[in-house]
Scaffold this motif. Structure first.
Motif, PDB file in Angstrom:
ATOM      1  N   SER A   8      37.996  27.923  47.571  1.00 39.93           N
ATOM      2  CA  SER A   8      38.394  29.058  48.422  1.00 39.93           C
ATOM      3  C   SER A   8      37.777  28.940  49.804  1.00 39.93           C
ATOM      4  O   SER A   8      38.411  29.280  50.809  1.00 39.93           O
ATOM      5  CB  SER A   8      37.966  30.385  47.779  1.00 39.93           C
ATOM      6  OG  SER A   8      38.691  30.601  46.595  1.00 39.93           O
TER       7      SER A   8
ATOM      8  N   ASP B  38      45.990  30.460  46.646  1.00 38.11           N
ATOM      9  CA  ASP B  38      44.663  30.427  46.036  1.00 38.11           C
ATOM     10  C   ASP B  38      44.710  31.033  44.639  1.00 38.11           C
ATOM     11  O   ASP B  38      44.803  32.242  44.489  1.00 38.11           O
ATOM     12  CB  ASP B  38      43.657  31.182  46.918  1.00 38.11           C
ATOM     13  CG  ASP B  38      42.211  30.837  46.552  1.00 38.11           C
ATOM     14  OD1 ASP B  38      41.999  30.216  45.481  1.00 38.11           O
ATOM     15  OD2 ASP B  38      41.308  31.182  47.326  1.00 38.11           O
ATOM     16  N   GLU B  39      44.666  30.178  43.640  1.00 42.85           N
ATOM     17  CA  GLU B  39      44.724  30.563  42.233  1.00 42.85           C
ATOM     18  C   GLU B  39      45.861  31.542  41.921  1.00 42.85           C
ATOM     19  O   GLU B  39      45.618  32.636  41.415  1.00 42.85           O
ATOM     20  CB  GLU B  39      43.373  31.168  41.791  1.00 42.85           C
ATOM     21  CG  GLU B  39      42.235  30.175  42.003  1.00 42.85           C
ATOM     22  CD  GLU B  39      41.080  30.388  41.037  1.00 42.85           C
ATOM     23  OE1 GLU B  39      41.295  31.059  40.008  1.00 42.85           O
ATOM     24  OE2 GLU B  39      39.988  29.864  41.301  1.00 42.85           O
TER      25      GLU B  39
ATOM     26  N   GLN C  21      42.806  34.711  46.561  1.00 41.04           N
ATOM     27  CA  GLN C  21      42.349  34.662  45.170  1.00 41.04           C
ATOM     28  C   GLN C  21      42.281  36.078  44.594  1.00 41.04           C
ATOM     29  O   GLN C  21      42.689  36.308  43.466  1.00 41.04           O
ATOM     30  CB  GLN C  21      40.972  33.990  45.108  1.00 41.04           C
ATOM     31  CG  GLN C  21      40.456  33.874  43.694  1.00 41.04           C
ATOM     32  CD  GLN C  21      39.195  33.030  43.628  1.00 41.04           C
ATOM     33  OE1 GLN C  21      38.764  32.417  44.600  1.00 41.04           O
ATOM     34  NE2 GLN C  21      38.590  33.001  42.462  1.00 41.04           N
TER      35      GLN C  21
HETATM   36 MG    MG Z   1      37.983  30.463  44.648  1.00 39.60          MG
END
Ligand code: MG
Ligand code: ADP
Length: 587
Positions: free
Chosen positions: A379, A510-511, A421
C-alpha cells in the motif's frame, strides 16, 4: 405530494404570511428566525457538509452589519451598494483567514475560528469611528422600487426571499459537481484528491460562501434593527449559530431553518420563564442551551430534522440522462507502451524502511500483481505512485514524464486512478453520485453555475458516464442505493467504477478482493479480465495468491519493503524464495 412541490409550496406560504392578519410580534419573530437561518445555512454547508467547524460566524455577520451601518449613516451610501461592499469585504476577510487557517487540521481550525471571531469582534468594539460599544444609530431603512422596507412586514419579505433563495442555491450546490467535491472532504482528503479535487480550494469555497451568507444576514440585520453595536456579533452568538445548525440538523439545508426557529422561540420563552424559576435575571438560557446541546449530540446527533424526514420520507431524486453527450476521454496508450516506471523508490517512516529501493514497470494492456505478506509495503508503494505519500528517494515516471513530487490530483489528471484498501466513499450519497465524483476532472461546472442550476447538461453527461461504468462492472441495478448501505463487496466494486469514471490509462487496485466471498471474488476476476480485454492496464495489490495467479501477466513479490522477485505467475509460483516468504508468515 411530489418532492419537487415541497419547496415552492413552503416558499409561497412563507412569503404570503405578512398579508395575513398576524400580530406584529410574530412577524418580528419570523424576521429574526430568517436572519438566523441565513447564517446557520452557511454553517450547514461549512460544518455539516464540509466538516469544518466555525465558532466565528457572528463576526462575519458583524462585517456585513457594520459595513451597512457605517457607509449609510456616515457617507450616505445606498443600502444596495453597501450590500455589495459588505459582501466583497466579507469575501476578502474570509479569503485571508481561510488561507491562514483552513490548512490546519483537527481541533486547530475550530480554535482558530474562536481566535479570529474574538479579534474581529474586539475590533468592532474598540474603533472610535465605529462608535465603540455604543455602535452606530440611525441606520436608514432599505427602499425597493419606491417602497420603504422600514416596517417589520416590509423587510420580512426581503429577509425571507433572501433566506429561501439561499436555501435553494445551497440545495442546488449540494447536488452538483462542486457539491460532490465539498461533500467528499469531510472524511479526509485522500479520496477526493485522488479523484482530482483540490480539497483546499473547496474548503475555501465553503468558507467564503458561509461568510457571505453571514454578511448578508448582517446587512439585513442592520436595516432591520436600524442600529448596530458589537454585542450581537460576539463569540457567544457564534456558538449560538452553531447550536442552531446542530440542533436543527447540521447535515440538512432545512435543519438550519428548523434550528433557527426552535432556538429563537425557546430563547424568548426561557427569558420569561427562567427568571421566575430562579428568582434572578441573567443570561441563564445559555446554560440551558449548553445542556440541551449535550443532549442533542448524544441522543439525536443528526438533529431535529431527522424527525421531519421521518414524516416525509424522501423519494429518490428523479434523474434523467437520456441522450446526454459523452464526456471527453483521453488518448489511450498503445499496447506495450511503457506506462509506469517505478525506479528505485524508497519510503522511510522514521527508522522504518517501508519501501526499500523498489523498481518495477507496468506496460499498457498488462495486469501486474503486487503481492507479499501483510506489512510488506504494497500500500505504501501505491501511495508513492499516486502521490499520497512523498518519496524519500527514487523516481516514478508515468508515460515518460516524472510524477515524483506532484500532488495526487495532478497524477490523477495524467491518467492514474486508484481504489483504496479501506474503502473511501461518501456513505450518504447514492452509488451513482459516488461514481459521478470520478468524472470530476472530465467536467468543469463551478460553484456559481451549480447554485444557479446552469450545470444540468453536464450533470446529465456525468450521470450517464457513471451509469455506464456501473454497468461495466455489473452494478447498474444498485445505482440508486445509498453507498453506505452496501455490503463490502459491492462497495469495493463501486470504487472500481468510480476509478473507471476518471477515464484512467492505468488503474491501481489495492486489495480489491479482500473481505469478498468466494463467488464475489470470481465475479471480480471476471470484471478485471473484461477490463483487460478492453485494453485497460491494471496494477493490482493482492494478498490472496490464488486470486492473482489466474489473472496477472506479471507479478512483483515484496517482503519487508524489498522486492523479492519479479516474474510470470508460473515463475513466482515455482520460486522457493516466495514460498518461504509466504509460509513464513502464514504459519
Ligand atoms: Mg496494504
Ligand atoms: P502492506 O500494504 O503491504 O500490507 P503497508 O504498505 O501498509 O503494507 O505498510 C508497510 C509498513 O509501513 C508497515 O510496517 C506499516 O506499519 C508501515 N507504515 C505504513 N504506513 C505508515 C505510516 N503512515 N506511518 C508509519 N508507518 C507506516
Amino acid at each position: 405530494m411530489p418532492r419537487r412541490l415541497h419547496f415552492p409550496l413552503f416558499a409561497a406560504v412563507m412569503l404570503a404570511l405578512p398579508a395575513l392578519p398576524l400580530p406584529d410580534f410574530w412577524i418580528t419573530q419570523l424576521n429574526s428566525i430568517g436572519l438566523y437561518a441565513i447564517v446557520s445555512l452557511g454553517l450547514v454547508l461549512l460544518t455539516g457538509v464540509a466538516g469544518l467547524t466555525s465558532f466565528g460566524q457572528a463576526a462575519f455577520v458583524g462585517v456585513g452589519a457594520y459595513t451597512a451601518a457605517f457607509l449609510s449613516t456616515k457617507l450616505g451610501v445606498s443600502p444596495w451598494l453597501t450590500l455589495f461592499i459588505g459582501v466583497a469585504l466579507s469575501v476578502s476577510v474570509a479569503l485571508l483567514l481561510g488561507a491562514i487557517t483552513l490548512r490546519m487540521s483537527g481541533h486547530y481550525l475550530p480554535l482558530a475560528t474562536i481566535a479570529w471571531g474574538l479579534a474581529l469582534n474586539y475590533t468592532m468594539a474598540n474603533m472610535d469611528w465605529l462608535g465603540k460599544y455604543d455602535g452606530i444609530l440611525g441606520v436608514p431603512p432599505i427602499s425597493l422600487a419606491g417602497f420603504s422596507l422600514g416596517s417589520g412586514r416590509g423587510i420580512y419579505v426581503l429577509i425571507w426571499a433572501i433566506a429561501l433563495a439561499s436555501a435553494l442555491a445551497v440545495t442546488n450546490l449540494l447536488d452538483s459537481r462542486p457539491g460532490r467535491a465539498i461533500r467528499a472532504i469531510k472524511n479526509g482528503t485522500t479520496m477526493a484528491e485522488a479523484m482530482g479535487v483540490s480539497t483546499f480550494r473547496y474548503k475555501v469555497i465553503a468558507f467564503v460562501l458561509a461568510a457571505v451568507l453571514a454578511a448578508v444576514s448582517g446587512w439585513l440585520f442592520a436595516h432591520f434593527q436600524r442600529t448596530v453595536n458589537p454585542s450581537p456579533f460576539g463569540i457567544h452568538k457564534g456558538i449560538e449559530y452553531l447550536f442552531m445548525a446542530v440542533l436543527g440538523g447540521i447535515g440538512h439545508v432545512w435543519g438550519a431553518f428548523l434550528g433557527a426557529g426552535v432556538v429563537k422561540i425557546v430563547e424568548d420563552q426561557l427569558q420569561v420563564v427562567l427568571p421566575r424559576l430562579i428568582g434572578t435575571s441573567g443570561n441563564f438560557e445559555i446554560v440551558v442551551f449548553g445542556l440541551v446541546l449535550i443532549g442533542v449530540l448524544k441522543y439525536v446527533p443528526d438533529g431535529l430534522w431527522t424527525f421531519v424526514t421521518r414524516w416525509f420520507p424522501a423519494s429518490a431524486r428523479v434523474r434523467d440522462w437520456q441522450g446526454a453527450a459523452p464526456l471527453v476521454s483521453r488518448d489511450k496508450p498503445q499496447p506495450g507502451e511503457l506506462l509506469l516506471d517505478v525506479d528505485q523508490v524508497r519510503k522511510e517512516f522514521g527508522g522504518l524502511v517501508a519501501v526499500n529501493d523498489v523498481s518495477f514497470q507496468v506496460r499498457a494492456g498488462d495486469i501486474v500483481g503486487l503481492i507479499g505478506p501483510n506489512g510488506a509495503g504494497k500500500s505504501t508503494t501505491f501511495n508513492l505512485v499516486t502521490g499520497v505519500l512523498s518519496l524519500t528517494r527514487g523516481n516514478v515516471r508515468f508515460r515518460g514524464e516524472s510524477v515524483a513530487g506532484l500532488p495526487s490530483r495532478e497524477i490523477a489528471r495524467r491518467g492514474v486512478s486508484r481504489t483504496f484498501q479501506h474503502v473511501k466513499m461518501i456513505p450518504e450519497m447514492t452509488v451513482l453520485e459516488n461514481v459521478a465524483l470520478g468524472g470530476y476532472l472530465r467536467s468543469s461546472s463551478g460553484t456559481l453555475r451549480a447554485m444557479l442550476r446552469l450545470d444540468r447538461a453536464e450533470e446529465r453527461a456525468l450521470f450517464a458516464e457513471a451509469e455506464r461504468q456501473l454497468q461495466r462492472i455489473g452494478m447498474a441495478g444498485q445505482m440508486h442505493e445509498l453507498a453506505g448501505n452496501l455490503a463490502l463487496g459491492p462497495q469495493r466494486l463501486m470504487e472500481i467504477a468510480r476509478a473507471l469514471a476518471t477515464d484512467p490509462a492505468l488503474l491501481l487496485l489495492d486489495e480489491p478482493a479482500a473481505g469478498l466471498r468466494h463467488k464475489e471474488k470470481q465475479a471480480l476476476s471476471d470484471v478485471l479480465r473484461q477490463l483487460k480485454s478492453e485494453g485497460m492496464s491494471i496494477l493490482l495489490v493482492e494478498h490472496d495468491m490464488e486470486f492473482v495467479m489466474g489473472l496477472t501477466d506479471r507479478i512483483v513479490v515484496m517482503e519487508f519493503g524489498t522486492r523479492l522477485i519479479e516474474g510470470t505467475p508460473e515463475e513466482v509460483q515455482a520460486s522457493p524464495v516466495v514460498r518461504a516468504a509466504y509460509l513464513g508468515t502464514e504459519h
